[in-house]
Motif scaffolding. Structure first.
Motif: not given
Length: 169
Positions: A10-24
């Motif tokens: 299914p489609e998903t709202d994932h991290v994409d180009e230009g985003d800041t990768a979430p810290d963990f």
């Protein structure tokens, strides 16, 4: 003819180009030991962040072999993440993880935060990650993103090569 079905995810709202990768923060495993580390602590230059299904899955093997074949660990930091335990990561890295460290995310919280989660068919209560590749700069900005839209699916290694060249040159 493959002995498995190709399944659209299914489609998903994932991290994409230009985003800041979430810290963990999760256990980060190398061939010798592991310790809790935050992504922000370990990204200090170009970093390839690979999400793969459980260790032992052929997609994980394919991604690790592709890292070796293209020599990415020689040019930048390569980090992986899956729902597998640190013990499983240690085994995988000893077999085929030259220059790779792997985060362990058994609860799939990071996988969820990145928009990559999907339920494993036939395994009630097991969520894993769809394969994904993110190339990060030193500020965790995503310079390149690839996320599988079907299972199985593999990234275009030449496209990753081009993105790595643009970032490290």
């Amino acid at each position: 003819m493959p002995d498995f079905d190709v399944v659209s995810l299914p489609e998903t709202d994932h991290v994409d180009e230009g985003d800041t990768a979430p810290d963990f923060a999760r256990p980060l495993v190398d061939e010798e030991y592991w310790e809790d580390r935050a992504l922000d602590e370990v990204v200090d230059g170009p970093t390839l962040l690979l999400f793969h299904p459980m260790d032992g899955a052929f997609q994980a093997t394919y991604l690790y072999n592709t890292v070796d074949d293209h020599g990415w660990a020689e040019d930048l930091d390569v980090l992986a993440l899956s729902i597998s335990t640190p013990y499983a990561h240690k085994r995988l890295l000893s077999e085929r993880g030259d220059g790779i460290r792997a985060f362990s995310d058994p609860g799939a919280d990071v996988v969820e935060e990145y928009g990559l989660a999907h339920d494993v068919d036939g395994m009630t209560g097991i969520t894993e990650t769809r394969p994904a590749v993110f190339l990060l700069d030193s500020d965790r900005t995503v310079e390149f993103a690839w996320v599988a839209s079907e299972h199985p699916e593999f990234p275009d290694a030449e496209a990753i090569d081009g993105a790595v060249e643009r970032l490290v040159d």
